[in-house]
Write a protein that holds these residues in place. Structure first.
Motif, PDB file in Angstrom:
ATOM      1  N   ASP A 108      60.346  63.008  22.241  1.00  0.00           N
ATOM      2  CA  ASP A 108      60.552  61.691  22.405  1.00  0.00           C
ATOM      3  C   ASP A 108      58.861  61.461  21.661  1.00  0.00           C
ATOM      4  O   ASP A 108      58.905  60.179  20.854  1.00  0.00           O
ATOM      5  N   LEU A 109      57.865  62.040  21.698  1.00  0.00           N
ATOM      6  CA  LEU A 109      56.999  61.486  21.449  1.00  0.00           C
ATOM      7  C   LEU A 109      56.738  62.247  19.746  1.00  0.00           C
ATOM      8  O   LEU A 109      55.985  61.558  19.346  1.00  0.00           O
ATOM      9  N   GLN A 110      56.908  63.116  19.279  1.00  0.00           N
ATOM     10  CA  GLN A 110      57.114  63.011  18.225  1.00  0.00           C
ATOM     11  C   GLN A 110      58.261  62.219  17.367  1.00  0.00           C
ATOM     12  O   GLN A 110      57.601  61.885  16.781  1.00  0.00           O
ATOM     13  N   THR A 111      59.238  61.749  18.073  1.00  0.00           N
ATOM     14  CA  THR A 111      60.461  60.538  17.139  1.00  0.00           C
ATOM     15  C   THR A 111      59.066  59.137  17.293  1.00  0.00           C
ATOM     16  O   THR A 111      58.928  58.960  16.477  1.00  0.00           O
ATOM     17  N   ILE A 112      58.606  58.837  18.624  1.00  0.00           N
ATOM     18  CA  ILE A 112      57.276  57.857  17.607  1.00  0.00           C
ATOM     19  C   ILE A 112      56.635  58.071  16.952  1.00  0.00           C
ATOM     20  O   ILE A 112      56.221  57.447  16.341  1.00  0.00           O
ATOM     21  N   ASP A 113      56.130  59.589  17.117  1.00  0.00           N
ATOM     22  CA  ASP A 113      55.300  59.478  15.774  1.00  0.00           C
ATOM     23  C   ASP A 113      55.308  60.375  14.785  1.00  0.00           C
ATOM     24  O   ASP A 113      55.019  58.925  13.958  1.00  0.00           O
ATOM     25  N   ASN A 114      56.794  60.106  14.505  1.00  0.00           N
ATOM     26  CA  ASN A 114      57.155  60.274  13.136  1.00  0.00           C
ATOM     27  C   ASN A 114      57.413  58.445  12.524  1.00  0.00           C
ATOM     28  O   ASN A 114      57.718  58.505  11.496  1.00  0.00           O
ATOM     29  N   LEU A 115      57.892  58.064  13.467  1.00  0.00           N
ATOM     30  CA  LEU A 115      58.107  56.407  13.202  1.00  0.00           C
ATOM     31  C   LEU A 115      57.199  55.930  12.404  1.00  0.00           C
ATOM     32  O   LEU A 115      56.798  55.384  11.166  1.00  0.00           O
ATOM     33  N   TRP A 116      56.192  56.205  13.572  1.00  0.00           N
ATOM     34  CA  TRP A 116      54.686  55.774  12.631  1.00  0.00           C
ATOM     35  C   TRP A 116      54.483  56.350  11.375  1.00  0.00           C
ATOM     36  O   TRP A 116      53.514  54.749  10.899  1.00  0.00           O
ATOM     37  N   ARG A 117      54.336  57.044  11.727  1.00  0.00           N
ATOM     38  CA  ARG A 117      53.751  57.697  10.741  1.00  0.00           C
ATOM     39  C   ARG A 117      54.120  57.739   9.384  1.00  0.00           C
ATOM     40  O   ARG A 117      53.499  56.992   8.346  1.00  0.00           O
ATOM     41  N   VAL A 118      55.678  58.271   9.372  1.00  0.00           N
ATOM     42  CA  VAL A 118      56.755  57.746   7.835  1.00  0.00           C
ATOM     43  C   VAL A 118      56.683  56.714   7.677  1.00  0.00           C
ATOM     44  O   VAL A 118      56.218  56.635   5.846  1.00  0.00           O
ATOM     45  N   HIS A 119      56.441  55.306   8.018  1.00  0.00           N
ATOM     46  CA  HIS A 119      56.325  54.252   7.871  1.00  0.00           C
ATOM     47  C   HIS A 119      55.239  53.325   7.614  1.00  0.00           C
ATOM     48  O   HIS A 119      55.219  52.172   7.884  1.00  0.00           O
ATOM     49  N   SER A 120      54.331  53.788   7.977  1.00  0.00           N
ATOM     50  CA  SER A 120      52.401  53.428   7.808  1.00  0.00           C
ATOM     51  C   SER A 120      51.764  54.268   6.335  1.00  0.00           C
ATOM     52  O   SER A 120      50.984  53.614   6.888  1.00  0.00           O
ATOM     53  N   LEU A 121      52.626  54.942   5.335  1.00  0.00           N
ATOM     54  CA  LEU A 121      52.204  55.565   4.798  1.00  0.00           C
ATOM     55  C   LEU A 121      50.818  56.911   5.029  1.00  0.00           C
ATOM     56  O   LEU A 121      50.114  56.995   4.265  1.00  0.00           O
ATOM     57  N   GLY A 122      51.567  57.367   6.735  1.00  0.00           N
ATOM     58  CA  GLY A 122      50.791  58.093   6.554  1.00  0.00           C
ATOM     59  C   GLY A 122      49.799  57.913   7.314  1.00  0.00           C
ATOM     60  O   GLY A 122      48.587  58.503   8.012  1.00  0.00           O
ATOM     61  N   GLN A 123      49.368  56.216   7.453  1.00  0.00           N
ATOM     62  CA  GLN A 123      48.138  55.671   8.350  1.00  0.00           C
ATOM     63  C   GLN A 123      47.621  56.133   9.862  1.00  0.00           C
ATOM     64  O   GLN A 123      47.090  56.322  10.090  1.00  0.00           O
ATOM     65  N   PHE A 124      49.365  55.934  10.379  1.00  0.00           N
ATOM     66  CA  PHE A 124      49.227  55.254  11.657  1.00  0.00           C
ATOM     67  C   PHE A 124      50.211  56.829  12.368  1.00  0.00           C
ATOM     68  O   PHE A 124      50.424  57.251  12.166  1.00  0.00           O
ATOM     69  N   GLY A 125      49.852  56.398  13.811  1.00  0.00           N
ATOM     70  CA  GLY A 125      50.243  57.603  14.282  1.00  0.00           C
ATOM     71  C   GLY A 125      48.880  58.550  15.326  1.00  0.00           C
ATOM     72  O   GLY A 125      48.105  58.081  15.146  1.00  0.00           O
TER      73      GLY A 125
END
Length: 230
Positions: free
Chosen positions: A139-156
């Motif tokens: 679950d934590l990986q899913t949350i993090d991947n959504l943030w990272r993949v859709h933020s130009l790699g900026q967030f997460g």
């Protein structure tokens, strides 16, 4: 107008240049959009899928003002490009929609609520540091991947972890690096934070520091990042 052969060059560009390239490509209308969808489907066969590039392609198609393209993208990738995996049968569609819609503040609030939900602390509304290790890895990986993949790699959280380790685990350097502390003051919530991808790397998601750094430290040391890139 670019040609399809340029797709191979696209992968080597920095994320922000990829964004400009993709925007220009889609100005050509429906046919270039279909070609981009075909390209995304081919990339989906790679074991490295999804990357930031894939997230950007999907975002542009999902938000396209050409109804045919938006509909096709949603039909071919109904749950987006990031697998919405959960060990607790949790639904991560709300977070996906917030992020795709660029509702970053809503995504941040939903993330905090979800972390509490995952450990049974939803009514309390905040975490004890000792509870963080019980957040399921998937679950934590899913949350993090959504943030990272859709933020130009900026967030997460993984981005924050990398910056924190790069600062030698020095919290004051870390706060400054991610834009949470400047000129001796903490920014006021929400207006003091930057709710878009122009923010410093690691700026989002936020963590409440009223109870100290132990919860965030536990998140950055969570087993979800074991064996992965710092």
């Amino acid at each position: 107008m670019r040609n399809v052969a340029d797709f191979s060059a696209l992968e080597s560009l920095p994320p922000k240049q990829q964004w400009l390239w993709l925007t220009e490509w889609l100005q050509g209308g429906v046919q270039p959009g279909r070609e981009l969808l075909d390209y995304l489907q081919k990339r989906a066969q790679s074991p490295q899928f999804p990357q930031v590039l894939d997230g950007r392609i999907y975002e542009l198609l999902w938000r396209s003002e050409v109804p045919e393209l938006a509909t096709l993208a949603r039909e071919l990738f109904p749950q987006g490009v990031v697998p919405l995996l959960s060990e607790q049968a949790q639904d991560y569609t709300p977070l996906l929609i917030h992020i795709l819609s660029e509702q970053w503040q809503a995504a941040d609030q939903w993330t905090r609520q979800q972390l509490c939900r995952l450990v049974g602390a939803e009514q309390r509304g905040w975490l004890y540091f000792s509870e963080v290790q019980s957040i399921p890895v998937l679950d934590l990986q899913t949350i993090d991947n959504l943030w990272r993949v859709h933020s130009l790699g900026q967030f997460g959280f993984r981005v924050q972890r990398r910056i924190w380790l790069g600062c030698g685990r020095n919290w004051e350097k870390f706060w400054r690096a991610i834009g949470w502390y400047a000129d001796g003051t903490w920014p006021r919530y929400p207006q003091g934070f930057t709710w878009n991808v122009s923010a410093p790397a690691g700026h989002l998601p936020l963590s409440d520091q009223k109870r100290g750094v132990r919860v965030l430290e536990a998140l950055l040391l969570h087993p979800a990042w074991a064996g992965g890139v710092n």
